[in-house]
Design a protein around this motif. Sequence first.
Motif, short mmCIF file in Angstrom:
data_model
loop_
_atom_site.label_atom_id
_atom_site.label_comp_id
_atom_site.label_asym_id
_atom_site.label_seq_id
_atom_site.Cartn_x
_atom_site.Cartn_y
_atom_site.Cartn_z
N VAL A 99 0.85 -1.10 0.00
CA VAL A 99 -0.08 -0.07 -0.20
C VAL A 99 0.93 1.25 0.09
O VAL A 99 1.88 1.34 0.77
CB VAL A 99 -0.95 -0.01 1.15
N GLN A 100 0.77 2.09 -1.04
CA GLN A 100 1.48 3.20 -1.05
C GLN A 100 0.79 4.53 -0.87
O GLN A 100 -0.48 4.54 -1.19
CB GLN A 100 2.15 3.31 -2.58
N PRO A 105 -6.34 7.54 -6.79
CA PRO A 105 -6.78 5.84 -6.77
C PRO A 105 -5.97 5.21 -7.75
O PRO A 105 -6.14 5.51 -8.96
CB PRO A 105 -8.26 5.96 -7.09
N ASN A 106 -5.16 4.33 -7.50
CA ASN A 106 -4.44 3.57 -8.61
C ASN A 106 -3.78 1.99 -8.19
O ASN A 106 -3.92 1.91 -6.84
CB ASN A 106 -3.36 4.44 -8.95
N ILE A 117 2.20 -6.30 -6.51
CA ILE A 117 1.05 -5.63 -6.69
C ILE A 117 0.99 -4.29 -5.68
O ILE A 117 1.50 -4.24 -4.31
CB ILE A 117 -0.34 -6.46 -6.07
N VAL A 118 0.71 -3.30 -6.31
CA VAL A 118 0.85 -2.09 -5.66
C VAL A 118 -0.47 -1.33 -5.53
O VAL A 118 -1.09 -1.10 -6.67
CB VAL A 118 1.88 -0.98 -6.06
N VAL A 119 -1.07 -0.94 -4.38
CA VAL A 119 -2.47 -0.18 -4.58
C VAL A 119 -2.28 1.09 -3.80
O VAL A 119 -1.27 1.16 -2.66
CB VAL A 119 -3.63 -1.09 -3.71
N THR A 120 -2.71 2.09 -3.93
CA THR A 120 -2.60 3.38 -3.32
C THR A 120 -3.52 3.59 -2.20
O THR A 120 -4.75 3.02 -2.18
CB THR A 120 -2.70 4.67 -4.47
N THR A 121 -3.16 4.50 -1.21
CA THR A 121 -4.18 4.60 -0.25
C THR A 121 -5.51 5.45 -0.82
O THR A 121 -6.56 5.14 -0.22
CB THR A 121 -3.51 5.56 0.82
N GLY A 122 -5.20 6.32 -1.69
CA GLY A 122 -6.53 6.86 -2.32
C GLY A 122 -7.48 5.72 -2.85
O GLY A 122 -8.55 5.90 -2.69
N VAL A 135 -10.84 -5.27 -7.55
CA VAL A 135 -9.36 -4.64 -8.03
C VAL A 135 -8.29 -5.41 -7.57
O VAL A 135 -7.70 -5.67 -8.44
CB VAL A 135 -9.43 -3.19 -7.15
N VAL A 136 -8.53 -6.23 -6.45
CA VAL A 136 -7.47 -7.06 -6.20
C VAL A 136 -7.54 -8.22 -7.17
O VAL A 136 -6.23 -8.73 -7.72
CB VAL A 136 -7.75 -7.51 -4.92
N GLY A 137 -8.77 -8.90 -7.26
CA GLY A 137 -8.84 -9.88 -8.37
C GLY A 137 -8.13 -9.42 -9.77
O GLY A 137 -7.75 -10.07 -10.74
#
Length: 359
Positions: A99-100, A105-106, A117-122, A135-137
């Motif tokens: 989580v970055q 949102p990205n 895998i990288v997901v943003t806090t947004g 999204v994770v899928g």
Amino acid sequence: MTETGFEKVPARDRRRFPGISSRAYEHPADRSALVALRKLSGFDTVFKALSGLLPERSLRLLFLSESVRVGETQFPHLYEMLRDACYILDLEKVPQMYVQQDPKPNAMCIGLDEPIIVVTTGLVELLDEEEMRAVVGHEVGHALSGHAVYRTILLFLTSLALKVAWIPLGNVAIMTIVTALREWFRKSELSADRAGLLVGQDVNASMRGLMKIAGGNHLHEMNVDSFLAQAEEYESSGDLRDSVLKILNVLPRTHPFTTVRAAELKKWSQHRDYQRIMDGHYPRRDEDKDTSVSDSFRESASHYADAVRNSKDPLFKLVGDIAGGAADVGGKLRDRFTGAAGGGSNANGEAKGGATEQG
């Protein structure tokens, strides 16, 4: 579930797809490119040899030092979603996830040897549990398809194009490759959206997630049907000038426009291919080696032909008319380009019907 295996089933009852091949959900254009690359002798060796040139190691170190790694003690709810997604798509080794801190949102899946895998806090703050599950899928679908390799190469080439911009023709050559990769990657995003639906198995949640990415966390102010109607209007409205602008707008992007993604996913969710997968009828991973490259390319070509034939975009409709030997091509070209066929304007530039447009 462990890092290399599974010990528990998803939190709620969802179908699982043992041994599923990514070919089951891949967009035809995405699938044909991947099948060809997988068949190319020495392809994996060549790209692993490139790992010293690509920024993969620095990216891994950057995320490790500047982001939060998802696990049992950090963002455990995301960790459960990740393991569930891997369980459903039968991806044995669970990718690392970070989580970055970023209000935009990205999410992305990158890496050569092992995808991360990288997901943003947004994004985490924007979506609810079922929307985030899709999204994770989506990102696990990228990992299963091997998209992470090509995404990493795309990042590298885009960076390289900036560095060699001063070399005559050097930038042109690289940007030609980048443009082709972006076209493929836009199709790979449609594939991953389908993977997200297979994991979440809730088309409404997938639609809401895409709508939120476009318009923010204001569901009470938005409507899925109206959002999908925007995609219909985007495809069919305007004249040839608008068609050209659409192409120019999408060329620098790695993702299709959000309304288009939503419409494509909705269409696929109603197609027999999706229902067949849900019923347990899908291509298996152990059959990938026997997949015909020529069959995949024919399917891709057929898809594009159908897209041109059925499109409501003025340019595609004109192409279809020309291909079908339509009469008065010159008149159609004039009308489509000026907008006269759709009501257009009169000699004074006033919109027909008396209505005027502000702004």
